[in-house]
Design a protein around this motif. Sequence first.
Motif, PDB file in Angstrom:
ATOM      1  N   ALA A  93       0.835  -1.211   0.000  1.00  0.00           N
ATOM      2  CA  ALA A  93       0.000   0.000   0.000  1.00  0.00           C
ATOM      3  C   ALA A  93       0.865   1.255   0.000  1.00  0.00           C
ATOM      4  O   ALA A  93       0.563   2.239  -0.686  1.00  0.00           O
ATOM      5  N   ILE A  94       1.962   1.211   0.749  1.00  0.00           N
ATOM      6  CA  ILE A  94       2.884   2.355   0.780  1.00  0.00           C
ATOM      7  C   ILE A  94       3.551   2.531  -0.581  1.00  0.00           C
ATOM      8  O   ILE A  94       3.700   3.665  -1.074  1.00  0.00           O
ATOM      9  N   ASP A  95       3.948   1.418  -1.219  1.00  0.00           N
ATOM     10  CA  ASP A  95       4.547   1.496  -2.552  1.00  0.00           C
ATOM     11  C   ASP A  95       3.600   2.158  -3.544  1.00  0.00           C
ATOM     12  O   ASP A  95       4.001   3.028  -4.331  1.00  0.00           O
ATOM     13  N   VAL A  96       2.340   1.749  -3.518  1.00  0.00           N
ATOM     14  CA  VAL A  96       1.346   2.311  -4.441  1.00  0.00           C
ATOM     15  C   VAL A  96       1.111   3.786  -4.135  1.00  0.00           C
ATOM     16  O   VAL A  96       1.019   4.625  -5.047  1.00  0.00           O
ATOM     17  N   THR A  97       1.035   4.119  -2.862  1.00  0.00           N
ATOM     18  CA  THR A  97       0.833   5.518  -2.467  1.00  0.00           C
ATOM     19  C   THR A  97       1.988   6.390  -2.945  1.00  0.00           C
ATOM     20  O   THR A  97       1.780   7.494  -3.462  1.00  0.00           O
ATOM     21  N   ASN A  98       3.211   5.891  -2.799  1.00  0.00           N
ATOM     22  CA  ASN A  98       4.375   6.646  -3.261  1.00  0.00           C
ATOM     23  C   ASN A  98       4.348   6.844  -4.774  1.00  0.00           C
ATOM     24  O   ASN A  98       4.699   7.914  -5.278  1.00  0.00           O
TER      25      ASN A  98
ATOM     26  N   LEU B 223       1.660   6.932  -6.736  1.00  0.00           N
ATOM     27  CA  LEU B 223       0.609   7.899  -7.084  1.00  0.00           C
ATOM     28  C   LEU B 223       1.004   9.312  -6.686  1.00  0.00           C
ATOM     29  O   LEU B 223       0.722  10.277  -7.412  1.00  0.00           O
ATOM     30  N   ASP B 224       1.657   9.445  -5.539  1.00  0.00           N
ATOM     31  CA  ASP B 224       2.132  10.774  -5.135  1.00  0.00           C
ATOM     32  C   ASP B 224       3.114  11.319  -6.157  1.00  0.00           C
ATOM     33  O   ASP B 224       3.065  12.508  -6.496  1.00  0.00           O
TER      34      ASP B 224
ATOM     35  N   HIS C 201       1.144  12.320  -9.363  1.00  0.00           N
ATOM     36  CA  HIS C 201       0.259  13.478  -9.189  1.00  0.00           C
ATOM     37  C   HIS C 201       1.022  14.764  -8.896  1.00  0.00           C
ATOM     38  O   HIS C 201       0.628  15.845  -9.347  1.00  0.00           O
TER      39      HIS C 201
END
Length: 240
Positions: free
Chosen positions: A189-194, A196-197, A200
């Motif tokens: 989840a952290i990998d995906v969040t990073n 997307l950040d 974006h």
Amino acid sequence: MCQNLFLLNLANNNLIGFISPQVTGPSFSLVVLDLSGNQFIGVLPMEIGILKNLEYLNISENMLFGKIPTSLGSCVKLEFLDIRRNLFQGIIPPSLGSLRDLQELDLSNNNLSGQIPNFLEHFVYLKFLNLSHNHFENEVFYRAHDFKALVYEFMENGNLEEWLHPTPRVDDAHEEKRNLSLLNRLNIAIDVTNALDYLHNHCQTPVVHCDLKPSNVLLDDELIGHVGDFGLARFLLNNT
């Protein structure tokens, strides 16, 4: 003949026909050329290579076909190149290895084939790469510390969907390994969040993935999550 014209944006109209060589001819000093979202047909004129100052080229979402012109490699200042959702065929020409300043490259949703060139590994500024939905024969592994979103055709541990909802396999000795611990899930989840950040907030042109789901989260041999498949992604050119 508008010799001082540096930006030409004709995106998202209903323009039809061929891209005239005059648009890419020596009469202009274009830095930005956006012809995306129209109904242009035919080939991309070889004269595109005359635009030595071109930094941004977007011809996506048309009906252009034929080969990517080798002359495009003469546009050595290009930082953004998007030709997705056309009908281009053939290989990625070796001449594109001259585009060392590229930061964003999208060749997805065409009919390209052959080998993915090794020169991509040497594009040190490249932050966004999408080669999906073509017919390439090999994989690409781009090694960069700050690269957060990369399209791989295959990865050793498949995608997140296969781990969350495994399909029983006959005589699969590794089936017991297809379980994610709470820590695994948190790290993915952290990998995906990073990723997307980064897309974006840190790309020169912000990117919206538009199709984020478990099957598009790819897992490498260390179960590190990578956001993949940018076939529906959109660039926010007027982000405020």
